[in-house]
Design a protein around this motif. Structure first.
Motif, PDB file in Angstrom:
ATOM      1  N   SER A 507     -37.038   2.399  25.622  1.00 25.92           N
ATOM      2  CA  SER A 507     -37.712   3.624  26.034  1.00 25.92           C
ATOM      3  C   SER A 507     -38.963   3.891  25.213  1.00 25.92           C
ATOM      4  O   SER A 507     -39.853   4.617  25.660  1.00 25.92           O
ATOM      5  CB  SER A 507     -36.745   4.814  25.904  1.00 25.92           C
ATOM      6  N   ASN A 738     -23.809   6.427  23.786  1.00 18.67           N
ATOM      7  CA  ASN A 738     -24.851   7.206  24.459  1.00 18.67           C
ATOM      8  C   ASN A 738     -26.193   6.487  24.422  1.00 18.67           C
ATOM      9  O   ASN A 738     -26.930   6.434  25.412  1.00 18.67           O
ATOM     10  CB  ASN A 738     -24.975   8.581  23.790  1.00 18.67           C
ATOM     11  N   THR A 739     -26.494   5.958  23.244  1.00 17.67           N
ATOM     12  CA  THR A 739     -27.786   5.246  23.122  1.00 17.67           C
ATOM     13  C   THR A 739     -27.836   4.055  24.060  1.00 17.67           C
ATOM     14  O   THR A 739     -28.848   3.815  24.736  1.00 17.67           O
ATOM     15  CB  THR A 739     -27.975   4.782  21.678  1.00 17.67           C
ATOM     16  N   GLU A 742     -28.317   5.287  27.633  1.00 16.10           N
ATOM     17  CA  GLU A 742     -29.675   5.762  27.900  1.00 16.10           C
ATOM     18  C   GLU A 742     -30.665   4.620  28.022  1.00 16.10           C
ATOM     19  O   GLU A 742     -31.487   4.579  28.942  1.00 16.10           O
ATOM     20  CB  GLU A 742     -30.102   6.714  26.779  1.00 16.10           C
ATOM     21  N   ASN A 745     -30.076   2.733  31.205  1.00 15.57           N
ATOM     22  CA  ASN A 745     -30.594   3.478  32.359  1.00 15.57           C
ATOM     23  C   ASN A 745     -32.104   3.332  32.454  1.00 15.57           C
ATOM     24  O   ASN A 745     -32.669   3.202  33.549  1.00 15.57           O
ATOM     25  CB  ASN A 745     -30.211   4.956  32.238  1.00 15.57           C
ATOM     26  N   TYR A 746     -32.771   3.366  31.293  1.00 15.11           N
ATOM     27  CA  TYR A 746     -34.219   3.196  31.313  1.00 15.11           C
ATOM     28  C   TYR A 746     -34.589   1.815  31.851  1.00 15.11           C
ATOM     29  O   TYR A 746     -35.534   1.664  32.627  1.00 15.11           O
ATOM     30  CB  TYR A 746     -34.786   3.390  29.905  1.00 15.11           C
TER      31      TYR A 746
END
Length: 1667
Positions: A507, A738-739, A742, A745-746
């Motif tokens: 990200s 979580n990281t 995320e 997903n990116y």
């Protein structure tokens, strides 16, 4: 996945018995792939052999226990595989397939390595070939594990080795330079290897007609110069190399074989590097080049240059080249055509048919494997796709239990499934890469490249990875890539010592946050990033090669670094040391690897020079500068070679790897090993990298050079080991969940965006604005050509420019003004002179640039100066060498003499001084010749002392003896000039010591003759040089005399005012060559450079000298007055008369009419004086002319006389050169004879050695014949016994069954003779048509199988159903046993018969070899005898040099004869001497006849006188007898002879009385003297008693010292003392024995003398013989 026996190594831990084993192996073939059966292939990879099922693609592995696998071979009938290891003294292992159990282990005497293995197609035979130093070919029986036979070929490399499929007795070994067929001969249990080389054609395909240079059939005969020998003898070769010696002109480049294959007819097809195809017949091994017929052009106009590999098929061969095509060669007779068979994407390296010939295996150079299946619809399948090269780096994709990644150097990134090692996907980066790392916080990976870039790959979808970003931190190669444990940062280490910190989250678009500068050549980077902390610690290990130490640099990075990166880094991107808390440490020894523990208080290091793993405690307090770390804990690594360390995910396992190929897992606290596994070996340079998954279940190990990737798995993995790492794994996944989600997903969003973008056109893609992150990514891609560190530097420069803009303006204005001034100066510079003009570079205002240009010019000037100096030095050195060799080393310099008036030039002989060795050699030979001459004279005198010829010549020789002793001319008289072969005697050189040319038979005589001839040449040259020096001095004298006369001639010419040139002779350069070595100033054409200061100094000195001269001239009044008054002379010389002028009187200016009488008288006196002066002047002129002519004639005469002398010297020079050439011709003839003698000796030695070798071979052959005959007799006896037993069984059949009825016996006998029919398995017609080799000869296995089938068929015949009716079952059972015994015996007889035939054939071959060897020995012996005859003829037939006068030899028809076989060379003096001897003998005969007549007349007178003398002799004898019979004593003789006998008696009595009185008086005096002496001795004894008492007192003290010394002596040298005493005793005994012997000898001599005295005394008495 199936797996073979694996090597499991484990180390026990507390409560744990875990171990690692091999799960799978991924590697690609580097050697040829082999078929194990119809559906399985195998190839070696690292320490493993990989078996691949073609149909199911399943792999099975077999691990080599002793390291990397060497060479591999398979045996299809037995389904076994053989391979060797690469350790010292390698071993060959035999494993069976598919059980993968070891059948046997073959251990030979090979030291280093096996390079080839090959199984026979039938039988249990294995051939092996080793590398240096043995180069040994060995034949094994692999079932028994023994070597049957072996043969060594030192220095012969072999590239391919195969058995003949139709005959295991033949074995072909080929290399790029030769093809050899070995034949295995067997006699019972003995095996022998016999080699025969194939004669290859030349490069153009033709054959060279090679002649036998060792024993040529015929050699040309030379009747003049001796025998012509083979080239090996001329080269001086006497050993085995003489048999293979070929001169350079006879060596031709042959074809270079690449591959070979056998045919069903036992022929060989050979593919050559030059593109030719050869066929070699199996019987006589004759090679034939097949002709290529181009019927169909190949696709793409390709030309086959070199077939890489070939395989045989029916009707031809299949061949492959480097162009990726497989060709079919259709062979018919001696021609072949080429057709395209198959095209492959890559160059083909190996072809091989499957055992059933239904499939063709195609192996490419990269390692990929294709299978071409024959059939109605042929198919080409790729069984194995290889990578572009070895794996450069590996890593596990988070979490590490499903996929792993590899990267090669070419940039090929592969994703592999961990479960079945299948290649999921590939992506090509098209750039050289170095390292690979997978992010633990996202499904992304980073790849480092050589150009300094880092490629980020999206691996969210493992089947379609994508390159999403390219970071370009610097232009230096990336050596290290490392994610921290939480995946926040990516550390990039470069070769120049920069560590870049990149935000690892996708990200953030992998933003570069900054860099840290550390030491160059980074060895390892270690990070600690724990979940509970907000910082990350980084440790960097770098070497200090100057001090032999290692440096550790530790710094910290905060989690919030992306938010505060602007404050942490400076304008150029470098992180500030005060913010990252950078500390430096040094370790006193070198480390190859180091890691930081998770508590950040301890460092673990792997020592590079010693096998130890050490831990070091970090100080708790902060420090400045460098801190030295001491080892805290030290344990042995039990590994050899440099190694590396790494930590597991939870930080409790310390993983070590080393060059030995072993992976160890240790406890981080105790450093004890609890798991050990060897997956690679040191032969492949060990392990490159090890990766372990987060949960610890999977371990990936990558080899460094073997190209093998190994996956290890745990066995009995549980307890604390599993719970600790699984617990940490769960915590890490929970923390990073979580990281990870995320970032993934990116990546998904980015994939969808990229997919949408790809669907449009490229122009639309560039115009769309998706979002800010995409825009930044595009911007980053546009700036990718500029490294990030340079971008930062440019940005910093822009900021500096903006900050100092006003100052820059002021500087620009000043620079413009300065530039204007410089331009004006440059314009002014153009108008001045060239000397004062400056160069353009000197107007530069950049001081650094000026300094650089100045330094550059100085460097160039220094370089030019150095080059010129070195060039001049080389020239001077060469000149010195030439001068030393051609001038200084010459004792007599070479020079010439020219005539004055005629074109004659005479040169002397340049000569070097003879060395001491040459002089010693000459003196030795001269002394030897003198000794030989004296010995010859003595022998001649001894042998001819009684010769009548000597008596006749004695008077004449006595007159010549004195001259012979002075001149040593004895030999000269026998060696006239025409026999000497030269005119050396004309120069006063004596040739008395030269041997006659007819006597030079031995080598030593020829060498001595050469030395003497060289001495004669030296003396001849010396004589001529002396004459030349005399002539040279004569010319010097003549030139000096001419110069002296020319002085007077010049004066006369000046006086006479003649226009003539004076002839002045001078020496030329050839006459005085030393002038050439001196450079005169006039020879220098270049103008000498004179500095200004030197010019000024010269002018000043010249002016000062002129002033002093003028000043001195002004002070000389006397000289000035003399010049004014008398012209500078005191008296008038005679030479001045021609210049004298009588002054005219002054009145002569007036007209003569006005003259007075006095003036007229004065005029008459003036005319008279003028007339007298003219007469005197004319007279003097004539005298000068006469003197001039006389001088000129004298010069002409003297120079002409010198020219005549020089002409005679020229003739002398020609004669001297003739003598020198004559002597050199004799020397050359002698040298040629010596050389030919050496060649004959070399040939003789070679023949002796050759005969010796052949006799040794014959003895070996005889021993083999003897042994084979013994074995044959024993075997034949055994065979006869078996045959007799078989006949006994047949004859005793009816006797054994005599109890049963006769008709049943007949039935049983018919059944006894009956044999079962064995039905051979029917082969399909298509298989028969495909397989070219068909039915192969039976082997041991086939014989066993046939016997087993026979026994099985016998079981059917023995069935109870086949029993005749009415026969007792017991009888039937007995019958079956008897028949089975008969059948078994028949099989044994058949086997023995085959063995007997083989042994008889072997014996026949050995007998033929023995006969051949005998014929060769006889041939060589005959050659040796002929050589001996030639040697004798050569020693007797001498080459002599004869001088013949012109016109003395007349030839018929002007034909020059070179051979005088029927002529005899006789000295003329011999004939003349013989005639004179004949005349002398005739005269002597006449004189003797006259003398005999006179003698006969006096014979009668002599006889009468003889009788008279005999009668007188008888009378005298009678008188003598009467005298002897008388007896007279001495007293009687005195009485008769002495007239006063009584007076004599009285005188004797008186003398005796006086003598007695004197004796009495003397006795009394002696008695008194003895008494006095006795008194003196008594007094002296008293004094001695006192002295003895004193000495006895002192002796006690001495005894103490003696005892001490005795102890010391006993301790130190008792043995030496004993030896000394023994030696003294021995010498005393020997001396005593010697004296005893002397006394005995003297006693014997005394006895002899006494006997002689007695004999002489008795001799004086008369002997009265009784009548």
């Amino acid at each position: 996945m199936a797996q073979g026996p694996e090597r499991e190594e484990s180390t026990h831990n507390a409560g744990s018995h875990a171990s690692l084993s091999v799960r799978w192996v991924q590697g690609f073939p580097k050697q040829n792939v082999h078929f194990v059966n119809d559906s399985t292939i195998c190839y070696p990879s690292g320490n493993f052999i990989i078996f691949l099922d073609i149909e199911t693609k399943q792999k099975t592995i077999l691990q080599c226990m002793n390291g990397i696998v060497g060479v591999l071979a398979t045996n299809i009938p037995y389904e076994v595989v053989a391979f060797s290891d690469r350790k010292l003294r390698p071993v060959i292992y035999i494993y069976s397939f598919p059980a993968l159990t070891r059948r046997t282990k073959l251990k030979g005497n090979v030291l280093l390595d096996y390079i080839l293995l090959s199984f026979s197609y039938c039988g249990t035979y294995l051939a092996s070939y080793s590398s240096l130093p043995e180069f040994e070919l060995a034949l094994w029986n692999w079932e028994l594990g023994v070597i049957l036979c072996k043969k060594s070929q030192p220095g012969v490399d072999v590239s391919q080795m195969t058995f003949n499929p139709m005959n295991w007795h033949q074995l072909c070994l080929s290399s790029p330079s030769s093809v050899t067929v070995w034949t295995v001969e067997r006699s019972n249990q003995e095996h022998y290897l016999k080699a025969k080389s194939v004669k290859l054609p030349m490069e153009d395909g033709s054959f060279f007609n090679e002649k036998d240079v060792v024993f040529p059939d015929s050699l040309p005969k030379d009747p003049i110069y001796g025998p012509i020998l083979p080239l090996s003898a001329i080269a001086g070769l006497v050993d085995k190399e003489a048999e293979t010696f070929r001169p350079k002109d006879d060596l031709y480049t042959l074809l270079h074989p690449t591959m070979h294959c056998w045919t069903p007819t036992s022929d060989l097809y050979i593919g050559c590097e030059e593109g030719h195809l050869l066929v070699i017949t199996g019987e006589n091994l004759n090679a034939t080049v097949l002709d290529k017929i181009d019927e169909k052009p190949l696709m793409g106009e390709r030309n086959i240059i070199s077939p890489v590999t070939i395989v045989y098929q029916k009707g031809g061969v299949l061949a492959s080249g480097i162009d990726g095509f497989v060709y079919s060669f259709i062979i018919k007779d001696s021609n072949y055509t080429v057709e395209d068979f198959l095209q492959v994407e890559e160059p083909v390296e190996h072809l091989m048919f499957s055992p059933n010939y239904k499939m063709l295996l195609i192996q490419t150079d990269k390692g990929s494997i294709y299978i071409y299946t024959f059939g109605e619809e042929p198919t080409l399948d790729k069984v194995l796709e290889a990578s572009d090269g070895k794996f450069q780096a590996i890593d596990l994709i988070t979490p590490g239990n499903k996929y792993c990644m590899t990267v090669t150097y070419s940039g090929e990134v592969c994703i592999w499934c961990i479960d079945d090692v299948a290649c999921v996907s590939k992506i090509y980066l098209n750039t050289p890469t170095t390292v690979l790392a997978c992010s633990p916080a996202s499904l992304s990976a980073a790849v480092g490249a050589v150009d300094g870039s880092v490629h980020f790959i999206d691996i969210l979808d493992a089947e379609s990875p994508q390159a999403v970003h390219r970071a370009f931190p610097s232009e230096y190669a990336v050596q290290h890539l490392l994610y921290d444990q939480r995946g926040m940062y990516l550390l990039v280490g470069t070769s120049e010592g920069y560590i870049f910190v990149i935000n690892a989250t996708p990200s953030s678009l992998f933003e570069i946050l900054g860099y840290v500068e550390v030491g160059k050549d980074i060895l390892q980077i270690s990070t600690v990033s724990l979940l509970e902390t907000d910082i990350m610690e980084v440790m960097v290990l770098s070497p200090l090669p100057e001090t032999g130490r290692s440096r550790l640099e530790i710094f910290t990075l905060p989690i919030i670094l992306p938010q505060v990166s602007a404050t942490f880094v400076d304008e150029r991107g470098r992180m500030r040391d005060e913010f990252i808390h950078k500390f430096l440490y040094e370790i006193e020894h070198s480390l190859s690897s180091a890691v930081l523990n998770f508590q950040s208080n301890k460092v673990y290091g792997f020592c590079s020079e010693v096998p130890y793993i050490c831990s070091y405690l970090l100080p708790e307090k902060e420090h400045s500068g460098i801190c030295i770390l001491k080892p805290y804990q030290k344990v042995q690594s039990r590994l050899y070679g440099p190694g590396a360390l790494s930590l597991s995910a939870h930080g409790l396992w310390l993983i070590t790897r080393a060059k030995c190929g072993t992976v160890c897992i240790r406890d981080i606290h105790t450093l004890e090993t609890f798991v050990r596994c060897r997956s690679h070996s040191h032969q492949g340079h060990g392990i490159q990298s090890v990766r372990i998954s987060m949960d610890g279940q999977n371990v990936l190990v990558n080899g460094k050079d073997d190209g093998t990737l190994v996956c290890l798995r745990w066995r009995r993995f549980g307890g604390n080991l599993a719970s600790e790492i699984l617990e940490y794994f769960q915590q890490l996944l929970t923390s990073l969940g979580n990281t990870i989600q995320e970032e993934n997903n990116y990546l998904r969003i980015r994939q969808s965006n990229s997919t949408t973008l790809e669907s449009g056109s490229e122009h639309a893609t560039m115009s769309l604005n998706i979002d800010s992150s995409q825009e930044e990514l595009v911007q980053a891609d546009n700036m990718k050509q500029i490294p990030w560190i340079q971008q930062k530097s440019q940005e910093a420069i822009k900021k500096e420019i903006k900050l100092f803009s006003n100052k820059r303006r002021e500087l620009k204005r000043g620079i413009k003004a300065l530039a204007k001034m410089v331009l004006n100066m440059m314009k002014e510079n153009e108008t001045i002179d060239n000397i004062a003009k400056l160069d353009q570079e000197e107007f530069g205002l950049d001081l650094e640039e000026l300094e650089r240009l100045q330094n550059q010019s100085e460097e160039e000037l220094a370089k030019i100066k150095k080059d010129v100096e070195m060039h001049n030095l080389a020239k001077r050195y060469l000149a010195e060498l030439i001068k030393e060799e051609c001038w200084h080393s010459m004792a007599v310099k070479g020079r010439a003499l020219k005539c004055f008036h005629i074109p004659y030039v005479v040169e002397n002989f340049p000569m070097k001084e003879r060395t001491e060795e040459e002089l010693k050699e000459v003196n030795r030979v001269l002394q030897q010749k003198k000794i030989e001459t004296e010995c010859f004279k003595l022998r001649k005198e001894i042998l001819e002392a009684q010769s009548p010829i000597t008596m006749v010549k004695k008077h004449h020789e006595e007159e010549e003896e004195e001259e012979e002793e002075e001149d040593m001319a004895v030999r000269d008289t026998s060696l006239p000039n025409y026999m000497l072969g030269s005119l050396c005697t004309d120069f006063g050189v004596h040739a008395s010591l030269l041997s006659s040319q007819l006597e030079l038979h031995s080598r030593e005589e020829k060498i001595n003759q050469i030395i003497l001839l060289k001495d004669i040449i030296y003396k001849v040259k010396t004589v001529f040089n002396n004459e030349f020096d005399t002539a040279f001095k004569h010319k010097e004298f003549e030139i000096a005399r001419v110069k002296e006369r020319n002085v007077r001639i010049q004066e006369i010419i000046l006086d006479l005012e003649l226009d003539e040139q004076v002839w002045q002779p001078e020496f030329d350069d050839c006459e005085k060559p030393e002038r050439t070595l001196v450079v005169e100033n006039s020879e220098v054409t270049a103008q000498k450079h004179v500095p200004p200061w030197q010019k000024a100094k010269t002018e000043f000195i010249a002016n000062r000298t002129m002033e002093q001269f003028l000043l001195s001239q002004a002070n000389e009044t006397r000289r000035r007055a003399l010049m004014d008054m008398m012209g500078g002379v005191l008296e008038v010389k005679k030479e001045d008369i021609l210049r004298m002028v009588i002054p005219q009187p002054a009145f002569m200016a007036k007209p003569d009419a006005v003259w007075t009488e006095e003036e007229r008288k004065q005029f008459k006196d003036y005319e008279k004086k003028v007339k007298e002066l003219n007469e005197e002047r004319e007279k003097y002129r004539k005298s000068l002319e006469a003197e001039l002519k006389k001088l000129q004639n004298s010069i002409q005469e003297s120079t002409q006389n010198f020219d005549e002398y020089l002409k005679r010297l020229f003739e002398r020079r020609v004669k001297a050169e003739m003598v020198v050439n004559q002597e050199e011709l004799k020397i050359n003839n002698l040298l040629f004879s010596l050389l030919l003698d050496e060649e004959i000796s070399s040939r003789e030695t070679f023949l002796n050695n050759y005969i010796t070798r052949k006799r040794e071979e014959k003895s070996q052959t005889l021993e083999a014949i003897r042994k084979s005959r013994e074995d044959l007799d024993a075997y034949k006896e055994h065979y006869d016994n078996l045959l007799a037993e078989d006949k006994v069984l047949d004859r005793s059949f009816k006797k054994e069954f005599s109890e049963i009825p006769g008709h049943q016996v007949d039935i049983l006998y018919k059944l006894f003779k009956r044999r079962p029919r064995i039905h051979k398995p029917k082969t399909h017609s298509d298989a028969t048509s495909i397989v070219p080799f068909g039915e192969r000869p039976g082997s041991g296995k086939l014989n066993k199988d046939a016997f087993a089938q026979l026994m099985k068929a016998m079981d059917e015949l023995d069935n109870i159903h086949n029993m005749p009716e009415g026969l007792d079952p017991l009888v039937w059972n007995h019958f079956c046993v008897t028949r089975r015994m008969k059948v078994e015996n028949e099989q044994k007889v058949k086997q023995k018969a085959a063995g007997l035939m083989e042994m008889m054939a072997f014996l026949r071959r050995r007998v033929e070899e023995d006969e051949k060897m005998q014929r060769e020995i006889e041939k060589v012996s005959h050659e040796f005898n002929l050589l001996q005859e030639e040697k004798v003829k050569f020693h007797l037939n001498l080459t002599i040099q004869i001088l013949l006068k012109q016109g003395q030899v007349e030839l018929e028809n002007f034909q020059l004869l070179l051979e005088y076989s029927d002529a005899i060379l006789i000295n003329k003096n011999i004939i003349e001497d013989l005639n004179s001897v004949i005349r002398t003998q005739g005269q002597k005969k006449v004189a003797s006849m006259t003398e005999s007549k006179d003698i006969h007349k006096g014979i009668f007178q002599i006889e009468w006188e003889h009788k008279k003398m005999e009668m007188e002799m008888e009378d005298l004898n009678q008188k003598a007898w009467d005298i002897q019979m008388l007896f007279f004593s001495r007293e009687r003789q005195k009485f008769l002879n002495e007239p006063n006998y009584e007076t004599l008696i009285s005188i004797q009595i008186g003398i005796m009385e006086q003598t007695i009185a004197v004796l009495d008086k003397t006795h009394k005096k002696n008695v008194e003297n003895c008494k006095k002496l006795l008194k003196k001795l008594g007094k002296f004894s008293n004094k001695k008693d006192v002295a003895n008492y004193t000495l006895s007192c002192n002796i006690r003290e001495e005894l103490v010292a003696v005892s001490e010394r005795k102890d010391i002596c006993n301790a130190m040298g008792s043995i030496l003392t004993c030896e000394k005493i023994a030696k003294e005793r021995y010498e005393n005994m020997m001396q005593l024995q010697k004296l005893t012997n002397i006394s005995k000898e003297q006693a014997e001599q005394i006895l002899v003398l006494q006997a002689e005295v007695e004999r002489l005394r008795m001799k004086t008495f008369p002997a009265l013989v009784p009548l």
